[in-house]
Structure formats: structure tokens, C-alpha cells
Design an enzyme around this catalytic site. Structure first.
Site, PDB file in Angstrom:
ATOM      1  N   GLU A  81      -3.435 -10.278  -3.636  1.00  0.00           N
ATOM      2  CA  GLU A  81      -4.892 -10.423  -3.554  1.00  0.00           C
ATOM      3  C   GLU A  81      -5.422 -11.754  -4.097  1.00  0.00           C
ATOM      4  OE1 GLU A  81      -6.562  -6.916  -5.385  1.00  0.00           O
ATOM      5  OE2 GLU A  81      -5.497  -5.582  -4.035  1.00  0.00           O
ATOM      6  N   ASP A 131      -4.199   3.823   3.508  1.00  0.00           N
ATOM      7  CA  ASP A 131      -4.984   5.057   3.418  1.00  0.00           C
ATOM      8  C   ASP A 131      -6.209   4.876   4.302  1.00  0.00           C
ATOM      9  OD1 ASP A 131      -6.503   3.400   1.679  1.00  0.00           O
ATOM     10  OD2 ASP A 131      -6.050   4.575  -0.098  1.00  0.00           O
ATOM     11  N   GLU A 155      -0.176  -0.260   1.611  1.00  0.00           N
ATOM     12  CA  GLU A 155      -1.012   0.635   0.794  1.00  0.00           C
ATOM     13  C   GLU A 155      -1.910   1.474   1.698  1.00  0.00           C
ATOM     14  OE1 GLU A 155      -3.057  -1.495  -2.321  1.00  0.00           O
ATOM     15  OE2 GLU A 155      -1.321  -2.766  -2.715  1.00  0.00           O
ATOM     16  N   HIS A 184      -6.234  -0.555   3.484  1.00  0.00           N
ATOM     17  CA  HIS A 184      -7.156   0.479   2.985  1.00  0.00           C
ATOM     18  C   HIS A 184      -8.305   0.538   3.986  1.00  0.00           C
ATOM     19  CE1 HIS A 184      -5.079   0.925  -0.795  1.00  0.00           C
ATOM     20  NE2 HIS A 184      -5.124  -0.379  -0.999  1.00  0.00           N
ATOM     21  N   ASN A 209       0.813 -10.077  -0.581  1.00  0.00           N
ATOM     22  CA  ASN A 209       0.174  -8.793  -0.282  1.00  0.00           C
ATOM     23  C   ASN A 209      -1.336  -8.911  -0.474  1.00  0.00           C
ATOM     24  OD1 ASN A 209       0.568  -5.874   0.181  1.00  0.00           O
ATOM     25  ND2 ASN A 209      -0.129  -5.596  -1.927  1.00  0.00           N
TER      26      ASN A 209
HETATM   27  O1  9MR Z   1      -4.324   2.878  -7.034  1.00  0.00           O
HETATM   28  C1  9MR Z   1      -4.419   2.001  -8.130  1.00  0.00           C
HETATM   29  C2  9MR Z   1      -5.348   2.591  -9.168  1.00  0.00           C
HETATM   30  O2  9MR Z   1      -4.756   3.726  -9.730  1.00  0.00           O
HETATM   31  C3  9MR Z   1      -5.646   1.569 -10.245  1.00  0.00           C
HETATM   32  O3  9MR Z   1      -6.641   2.065 -11.094  1.00  0.00           O
HETATM   33  C4  9MR Z   1      -6.084   0.274  -9.629  1.00  0.00           C
HETATM   34  C5  9MR Z   1      -6.271  -0.755 -10.710  1.00  0.00           C
HETATM   35  O4  9MR Z   1      -6.761  -1.934 -10.256  1.00  0.00           O
HETATM   36  O5  9MR Z   1      -5.132  -0.197  -8.716  1.00  0.00           O
HETATM   37  C6  9MR Z   1      -4.949   0.687  -7.650  1.00  0.00           C
HETATM   38  O6  9MR Z   1      -4.038   0.136  -6.723  1.00  0.00           O
HETATM   39  C7  9MR Z   1      -4.474  -1.043  -6.075  1.00  0.00           C
HETATM   40  C8  9MR Z   1      -3.257  -1.882  -5.794  1.00  0.00           C
HETATM   41  O7  9MR Z   1      -2.521  -2.094  -6.958  1.00  0.00           O
HETATM   42  C9  9MR Z   1      -3.655  -3.200  -5.173  1.00  0.00           C
HETATM   43  N1  9MR Z   1      -4.459  -3.009  -4.004  1.00  0.00           N
HETATM   44  C10 9MR Z   1      -5.587  -2.098  -4.137  1.00  0.00           C
HETATM   45  C11 9MR Z   1      -5.119  -0.776  -4.721  1.00  0.00           C
HETATM   46  C12 9MR Z   1      -6.241   0.221  -4.747  1.00  0.00           C
HETATM   47  O8  9MR Z   1      -7.218  -0.134  -5.658  1.00  0.00           O
END
Ligand code: 9MR
Length: 481
Positions: free
Chosen positions: A173, A282, A280, A254, A217
Site C-alpha cells: 500500500e 472479499d 485479500e 476488497h 501488494n
Molecule cells: O484485517 C486486518 C485487520 O484485522 C487489522 O485491524 C488491519 C490493521 O490495519 O489490517 C487488516 O488487514 C489489512 C491488510 O493487512 C492490508 N490490506 C487491507 C486489510 C484490511 O484492512
């Protein structure tokens, strides 16, 4: 989506019962998956996601949170359905290196050891990200200190999981959501190290482990034509052209609704010589609308041989980071949703053996991947009339800046152009897109790409770059043959 609460998935429950469940089921699932892949006729329907994906040499994974491992149905569903895993939070910099050079492997190890015991693949997520950083990474650090902390972090974490992780999200990101193509998100990394931090991270990662796939990613890079996608595309192209190690691009995906050109997008990244992984996935919604979106995503991946696998961001809606959207394949009671069936069907319908990557043993993609640059030279024929070029600064930060250069045709059409300038104060280009550069000392020469050499009379085209140093707008000359 950039500012995630640190706690959403972090409400980790104490692990009481899960370890028994973990080891109890630890025998032989790789054997089962492999056997299914090997013995089923090419188009027989497999009955689980992992086995169905394995038929075409791909994996189907899920994010797993260590805090839910005491839920036996969660673990049983993971084991039954998936043949790959991503730790949802446990490998991120904050959780895994809470104090400098002091690593807390325990939660990530629980996930990895279970996965390895089950013969699953493991995606490493993620080494360098602006979020979920430990508090000891802070604005008081000097650039060289941050650089050495980053290199140490990458090296130590990759060493710990060497041979177990098949692909790492080296940088996550880094690109901005809005703004011009190629703009990076402001972070401690851009502030201290400049835009070159991405390249530095990938080089450090390759030095740490030459046998693992190195991925960039991001989210919102699903639409083939979006500015953010173009920025990542240009970076990957540039990396491939300059030999900066990169093996894969992760499309987080997402979704509310996948873009209609999603398959084209996967294909355009694959054409640069990298694997593509949906990392990721969903999709918010329910019923047939959600099922249809999932089907389209799965089919898009199956249609591109270098799309090597799909990971959904969790098993059950009840633990999803966006559970209000009910975005996953199993409902809160682990019932298969309509979306599950559409994914399974699409996996089963995939042409076998289309992927170049083996599904079991971690291997790196051939390093002799085709270069990103178009090989044909631009067609040039002498034309009267000239061109002009103007450099404009469109973004700057401590130690670097981004510019856009407009190349304008005069009273006649231009077919091929060359723009030159001299840096006034030691600036250096870190990444350039929509043009080909050659540098000699402080002199820069940029010629057109094959696709943007022709400019109609009075028309214009642009190219862009990021550079290190103080923002400058030197006078540029433009010539056309
Ligand atoms: O799903 C993850 C969530 O449990 C955490 O709180 C969050 C913290 O920033 O990160 C989420 O996972 C993220 C992933 O690491 C990177 N892309 C977006 C995902 C969804 O927020």
C-alpha cells in the site's frame, strides 16, 4: 481504507484449546490435496476450494488470525477448504518486532507451523507498510537509521520464515489513492528515504532470500485504467526494465463490485513478466449478486496463466474486518454461501495446468522473465516542425519530488521526440514512466515510448518521473527527427 484501526483484528483471544486441534489435524493434508490434483480426471469436480484450485496448479488461501485458533470449526474449515494461508496481522512489523531487533514470532509461528504441517503454502504479509508499525519507528529517526532498521527487519523476518513462505508482500500500500499517476502515499518511508524506499526494500528482500517470490501488494489497483493502477504498473515495468527484483503483484481486491476490466488488469500485469496473486479478496453483499461477483473474480484469475492463486481475507463473515458487509464465503455459522459455490465451480472449470508455477514447493519464478519494455522501436520518419517541452513539479517532499513533462508538437505532427535537460543541483531520477531515459552526469535525455511518439500538430503528450533531491524545473529542449 488506509487508516485501519490497529485493534479490529487484534482482539486476540488467549490460546487455550487450539494447539491440540492444530497438531491433531496436522498429518497428511498435503498428501490429500496432491492426491486429488494428481488422480482426478482433468475436469472432475473437486469438492473443496484448495483441491479445486490445485487442479490448475493454483492455490486457494485464506487469511487466518491467531486469536481465532481456539475456534475448532474455524480451524477445521481452514484445514478442509484451503491450501494456503496469510497471517492476517501477526507478521506485520508492529506485532512481530515490537522492540527494535527483538522479535516476537509466537503468534505468526502458530499459523505458519500449522500451515506447514498441513502442507499448505504460506504468503508472507507484510514487510514494509505504513500501518501497524512499532512505536520505535518514529519521526525522530535519521534516514540512515530507518534504512538500517528496515533492512534488518526484512532480513530477520525473511530468514526466520525461509523455506516456509513462498511469497512475501515486500511493500504494501505505498501508492496514493488520489492524485496523479505514480504518486506515493506520504509515510515515514517517503519522508526519510524518498520514493526509492520501495526499490531499497525489494533489493534487501532479494538479498535476504533469493528463492522466494517478492510481491508488491495494494488495494484499489483492480481497475486496469485507474491512476493508482497505472502508477503501480509503471513501477513494475520500470523495476523489470532496470533489474530491480520483483516477481509478483498482489491485487488485494476488497470489493463492492469488481471492475469490468479486472481480467484485463490481471493480464496487463502478467504481461510485464510478473505473477499476479489475488491476495485479500472479499466482496460485500449477499446472494446471487455477491456470488456473481466472486465468480467473475475467480474466472478472471483462471483465465490468466500467471494468476497463480487467490486468497480470501478470512473464512467466516463473523470474524471479517468488515463483517457488516458479510463479504466472505462462509456465513457466521460456517455455512457455505452461494458465493462459495460459484467460486468452487469457477475453480473446477479452470483449464488444468495453465499456471507456470508449481503449487506445492516454494519456487521463484524464472528470473529471465520477459522485459516489460516493448521491444519494437518507435517508427520514426523525418517530419518538419518542432516540439517543445515543459517540466512541471506536481508533488514534492523532503528529499524528493515528482514532475510531469508536457511534450507539445508545433505546427506539424511529430513522429518521435527527444527531450533533454540538465539538472541544476545533483537531482537524480528514481523512476520514469511513459518515456525512455538515458542519463549522463547531470544531463538527462528522454525519448518517447513506442506508444506515445506520434503527436498530432498542436497536440501534446506527457511523461512523468519521480526524482531525489530538491524539486527543480530546468529548461528542457525538445527535438523530433
Ligand atoms: O484485517 C486486518 C485487520 O484485522 C487489522 O485491524 C488491519 C490493521 O490495519 O489490517 C487488516 O488487514 C489489512 C491488510 O493487512 C492490508 N490490506 C487491507 C486489510 C484490511 O484492512
Amino acid at each position: 481504507m488506509s487508516d485501519f484501526p490497529l485493534s479490529a483484528g487484534g482482539a486476540r483471544r488467549p490460546l487455550s484449546g487450539p494447539r491440540r486441534a492444530l497438531t491433531a489435524g496436522a498429518l497428511g493434508v498435503l498428501g490429500v490435496v496432491t492426491a486429488l490434483a494428481a488422480t482426478l480426471p482433468a475436469n472432475a469436480a473437486a469438492s473443496t476450494l484448495g483441491a479445486a484450485a490445485a487442479q490448475s496448479g493454483r492455490y486457494f488461501g485464506t487469511a487466518i488470525a491467531a486469536g481465532h485458533l481456539n475456534d475448532s470449526t474455524y480451524v477445521a474449515t481452514w484445514d478442509r477448504e484451503f491450501n494456503s494461508v496469510t497471517a492476517e496481522n501477526e507478521m506485520k512489523w508492529g506485532p512481530i518486532e515490537p522492540s527494535r531487533n527483538s522479535f516476537n514470532w509466537s503468534q505468526a509461528d502458530q499459523i505458519v507451523n500449522h500451515a506447514v504441517g498441513q502442507g499448505m503454502k504460506v504468503r508472507g504479509h507484510t514487510l514494509v507498510w505504513h500501518a501497524q508499525l512499532p512505536s520505535w519507528i518514529n519521526s525522530g529517526m535519521s534516514a540512515s537509521d530507518l534504512r538500517s532498521a528496515m533492512t534488518n527487519h526484512i532480513t530477520q523476518v525473511m530468514n526466520h520464515y525461509k523455506g516456509k513462505v513462498f511469497a512475501w508482500d515486500v511493500v504494501n500500500e505505498a501508492f496514493n489513492d488520489g492524485g496523479a499517476v505514480g504518486t506515493l502515499r506520504d509515510s515515514i518511508f517517503t519522508q526519510k528515504l524518498g520514493n526509492g524506499f520501495i526499490e531499497e526494500a525489494f533489493r534487501a528482500a532479494r538479498a535476504a532470500d533469493p528463492n522466494v517470490k517478492l510481491c508488491y501488494n495494494d488495494y484499489n489497483i483492480d481497475d486496469a485504467n485507474a491512476n493508482k493502477t497505472r502508477g503501480v504498473y509503471n513501477m513494475v515495468k520500470d523495476f523489470k526494465a532496470r533489474g530491480v527484483p520483483i516477481d509478483c503483484v498482489g491485487l488485494q481486491s476488497h470489493f463492492g463490485n469488481p471492475p469490468s476490466n479486472y481480467q484485463q488488469n490481471i493480464a496487463q500485469f502478467a504481461a510485464l513478466g510478473v505473477d499476479v496473486q489475488i491476495t485479500e479478496l472479499d466482496v460485500g453483499g449477499s446472494g446471487s449478486t455477491q456470488a456473481d461477483a466472486y465468480r467473475r473474480v475467480t474466472q478472471a484469475c483462471m483465465a490468466v496463466s500467471r494468476c497463480t492463486g487467490i486468497t480470501v481475507w478470512g473464512i467466516t463473515d463473523k470474524y471479517s474486518w468488515r463483517s457488516g458487509d458479510t463479504p466472505l464465503l462462509f456465513d457466521g455459522n460456517y455455512n457455505k454461501k452461494q458465493a462459495y459455490n460459484s467460486v468452487l465451480d469457477a475453480l473446477n472449470a479452470a483449464t488444468p495446468n495453465t499456471s507456470p508455477s508449481p503449487s506445492a514447493t516454494p519456487t521463484r519464478s524464472p528470473s529471465a522473465s520477459p522485459s516489460a519494455s516493448p521491444s519494437a522501436s518507435p517508427t520514426r520518419s523525418p517530419l518538419p516542425g518542432g516540439c517543445s517541452a515543459t517540466i512541471k513539479t506536481i508533488n514534492s517532499w523532503g528529499g524528493g519530488f515528482q514532475s510531469e513533462v508536457t511534450v507539445q508538437a508545433g505546427s506539424s505532427a511529430v513522429n518521435g521526440w527527444t527531450v533533454k535537460w540538465t539538472w541544476p543541483g545533483g537531482q537524480s531520477i528514481s523512476s520514469l514512466w511513459n518515456g525512455r531515459q538515458s542519463v549522463s552526469g547531470s544531463s538527462v535525455t528522454v525519448t518517447n515510448e513506442s506508444y506515445n511518439g506520434s503527436i498530432a500538430a498542436g497536440g501534446s503528450t506527457t511523461f512523468g518521473f519521480t526524482a531525489n533531491g530538491t524539486a527543480a524545473t530546468p529548461t528542457a529542449t525538445c527535438t523530433s527527427p
